[in-house]
Design an enzyme around this catalytic site. Structure first.
Site: not given
Ligand code: APR
Ligand code: ZN
Length: 318
Positions: A120, A122, A138, A146, A149, A173, A252
């Protein structure tokens, strides 16, 4: 539910670290579903932890967003792209080094065990770690398009504006608009008819097009914003992979954002699931839940398996 179903269907119950080690040893087609938690040790905050990006945006108070998620909402971006571009440099992948987790995914691939990494994130750190079979669900900053276009350019084309916190505009554009203006001028001078419709601008109001007319030609990184569909590759891959996968490792992520969060329910319930995360996630019942720092856990599992996680790619590899 999956555990309940396993019990009902007399499938083996897995629930310990020893089970996780044995499953990893024997699996041949592992799907790794990863989220921001595998990049926090690289210095990239996750989104929803207490010190995550959304909390930072809220605390900053610099952006007048009613919900920090608006920072990544396509409707909000179309209206006020300058808000995202005042922020984007903080998350732009620059000199980050892949974590032990990223390199562990590479290790699985090197041992011929990785079916696919659905990430997920980027930050493209999986690619930097050398993982070939990664699907950026994602999107990423690797390319930009753009809004008008749909021209696609390498992400580096807009890196300057991102670092200067400016809104990048589409050069095609702009050139088209200049040409249209020049034509209009000469045409009206000679009493010729105005050019109508399409991409050539007349005086009439620019009609709203699917990509949000108005100010023509704003460039947006190819990150999937809230309100945008995922690339069709996600469904195509999952449709194929669900037939081959023999182990799902979720690592994670808070599993808060569909459709990626639904991968767990889109694969057969007979496939064991290992969840590695700092915090538990209520709405998912994996077979094995390993709570703690993901880097520490994957390193421990590798030691138990006699595998060694490769070192970070050398700076020259960038
Ligand atoms: N080890 C293990 N887990 C971890 C660590 C670590 N060092 N650091 C953070 N975490 C856990 C957090 O506890 C949390 O549950 O990783 C998880 C991250 O969750 P989010 O912050 O919600 O991120 P994610 O799940 O990737 O979000 C998904 O939401 O906003 C959108 O597009 C964005 O891709 C993203 C999507
Ligand atoms: Zn354009």
């Amino acid at each position: 539910l999956s555990r309940l179903l396993r019990r009902r269907t007399k499938l083996p119950a897995y629930n310990s670290v020893d089970d996780a080690v044995s499953l990893l040893r024997h699996a041949k087609n592992i799907i790794v579903l990863s989220g921001a938690g595998i990049s926090t040790s690289c210095g990239i905050p996750d989104f929803r932890s207490a010190n995550g990006l959304y909390a930072q945006i809220q605390e900053d108070g610099e952006y007048d967003l009613s919900d920090p998620q608006e920072m990544f909402d396509i409707r909000y971006f179309r209206e006020q792209p300058e808000v995202f571009y005042s922020f984007a440099k903080q998350i732009y992948p620059s000199n980050f080094v892949p974590s032990p987790c990223h390199r562990w995914i590479k290790l699985l691939e090197d041992r011929g065990k990785l079916l696919r990494n659905y990430t997920q994130n980027i930050d493209t750190l999986e690619t930097l770690a050398g993982v070939q079979n990664v699907l950026q669900c994602h999107g990423s900053f690797a390319t930009a398009s753009c809004l008008r276009c749909r021209r696609r350019v390498p992400g580096t084309d807009i890196e300057g504006e991102i670092m200067r916190q400016e809104v990048p505009k589409c050069s095609v554009c702009r050139a088209e608009r200049e040409a249209a203006r020049a034509y209009e001028k000469s045409a009206s001078a000679k009493g010729k008819p105005k050019v109508k419709g399409g991409m050539i601008w007349g005086d009439e109001e620019e009609e709203e097009n699917e990509w949000g007319g108005g100010e023509p030609g704003i460039m947006k990184p190819d990150i999937t914003f809230f309100g945008q569909a995922l690339d069709s590759k996600f469904d195509e891959c999952l449709f194929k992979d669900r037939e081959k996968v023999d182990l799902l490792v979720i690592i994670g992520t808070s599993l808060k954002v569909a459709p990626v969060s639904e991968v767990c329910t889109h694969i057969p319930h007979s496939i064991p699931q290992i969840f590695i995360n700092l915090t538990p996630v209520a709405h998912v019942q994996p077979d094995i839940c390993l709570l703690g720092d993901a880097d520490t856990i994957v390193t421990y599992l590798s030691d138990r398996l006699g595998w060694s996680i490769p070192p970070p790619p050398s700076a020259s590899a960038k």
